[in-house]
Design a protein around this motif. Structure first.
Motif, PDB file in Angstrom:
ATOM      1  N   TRP A 179      -5.343  52.552   3.381  1.00  0.00           N
ATOM      2  CA  TRP A 179      -4.404  53.345   2.498  1.00  0.00           C
ATOM      3  C   TRP A 179      -4.562  53.355   1.238  1.00  0.00           C
ATOM      4  N   GLU A 180      -4.195  52.009   1.030  1.00  0.00           N
ATOM      5  CA  GLU A 180      -4.062  51.729  -1.217  1.00  0.00           C
ATOM      6  C   GLU A 180      -4.399  52.967  -1.422  1.00  0.00           C
ATOM      7  N   ASP A 181      -5.302  53.748  -1.518  1.00  0.00           N
ATOM      8  CA  ASP A 181      -6.031  54.519  -2.683  1.00  0.00           C
ATOM      9  C   ASP A 181      -5.325  56.260  -2.194  1.00  0.00           C
ATOM     10  N   ASP A 233      -0.896  54.784  -7.879  1.00  0.00           N
ATOM     11  CA  ASP A 233      -1.385  53.763  -8.924  1.00  0.00           C
ATOM     12  C   ASP A 233       0.197  53.340  -9.108  1.00  0.00           C
ATOM     13  N   LYS A 234       0.229  52.044  -9.416  1.00  0.00           N
ATOM     14  CA  LYS A 234       1.821  50.915  -9.774  1.00  0.00           C
ATOM     15  C   LYS A 234       2.082  51.500 -10.941  1.00  0.00           C
ATOM     16  N   SER A 235       2.841  52.300 -11.076  1.00  0.00           N
ATOM     17  CA  SER A 235       3.432  52.840 -12.364  1.00  0.00           C
ATOM     18  C   SER A 235       3.843  50.794 -12.951  1.00  0.00           C
ATOM     19  N   ALA A 236       4.322  51.057 -14.762  1.00  0.00           N
ATOM     20  CA  ALA A 236       4.049  49.835 -15.588  1.00  0.00           C
ATOM     21  C   ALA A 236       5.631  49.159 -15.087  1.00  0.00           C
ATOM     22  N   MET A 237       6.744  49.867 -14.587  1.00  0.00           N
ATOM     23  CA  MET A 237       8.192  49.672 -14.041  1.00  0.00           C
ATOM     24  C   MET A 237       7.525  48.732 -12.566  1.00  0.00           C
ATOM     25  N   GLU A 238       6.905  49.419 -11.942  1.00  0.00           N
ATOM     26  CA  GLU A 238       7.085  48.477 -10.449  1.00  0.00           C
ATOM     27  C   GLU A 238       5.672  47.162  -9.931  1.00  0.00           C
ATOM     28  N   GLU A 239       5.086  47.326 -12.085  1.00  0.00           N
ATOM     29  CA  GLU A 239       4.480  46.413 -11.493  1.00  0.00           C
ATOM     30  C   GLU A 239       5.267  45.133 -12.079  1.00  0.00           C
ATOM     31  N   SER A 240       6.004  45.605 -13.040  1.00  0.00           N
ATOM     32  CA  SER A 240       6.750  44.020 -13.982  1.00  0.00           C
ATOM     33  C   SER A 240       7.654  43.851 -12.753  1.00  0.00           C
ATOM     34  N   CYS A 242      10.139  51.604  -2.358  1.00  0.00           N
ATOM     35  CA  CYS A 242      10.746  52.298  -2.818  1.00  0.00           C
ATOM     36  C   CYS A 242       9.426  53.561  -4.084  1.00  0.00           C
ATOM     37  N   GLN A 243       8.786  53.504  -4.572  1.00  0.00           N
ATOM     38  CA  GLN A 243       8.118  53.898  -5.112  1.00  0.00           C
ATOM     39  C   GLN A 243       7.008  54.517  -4.535  1.00  0.00           C
TER      40      GLN A 243
END
Length: 106
Positions: A57-59, A63-70, A86-87
């Motif tokens: 299911w990853e694709d 994509d992760k946003s910069a905020m999520e990565e942080s 939540c994202q």
């Protein structure tokens, strides 16, 4: 409704229907799924809704946003398939999604 399987760290599975438009985190909270704390209520301001998205299911989860990565920097045992639930917005395209919870959210 989209069927999502939430798997606790101990292997306990919870298969629930989640309304499209909600987040995967909201689906867990509304269905009393243990293992997702969601301390910030879904504002991408903590990492207590950390999940591992099943490889199939990853694709499809975006994509992760910069905020999520942080914010993932604050989660324990982060893996390449780690996401903040939540994202991830629920849609028909995610019908059958499988996510696993880490041992701890703190």
């Amino acid at each position: 409704m989209t069927k999502i399987t939430y798997i606790e760290h101990d292997g306990t599975e919870h298969v629930v229907d989640v309304k499209n438009g909600l987040s995967v985190m909201e689906g867990a909270i509304k269905n009393n799924i243990p293992g997702i704390d969601a301390d910030c209520g879904g504002a991408c301001a903590c990492a207590t809704c950390h999940v591992y998205v099943d490889a199939a299911w990853e694709d499809k989860t975006g994509d992760k946003s910069a905020m999520e990565e942080s914010m993932l920097d604050f989660a324990e045992n982060v893996e390449p398939n780690s996401r903040l639930s939540c994202q991830i917005k629920v849609s028909d395209a995610l019908d059958g999604l499988v996510v696993r919870m880490p041992e701890s959210q703190h």
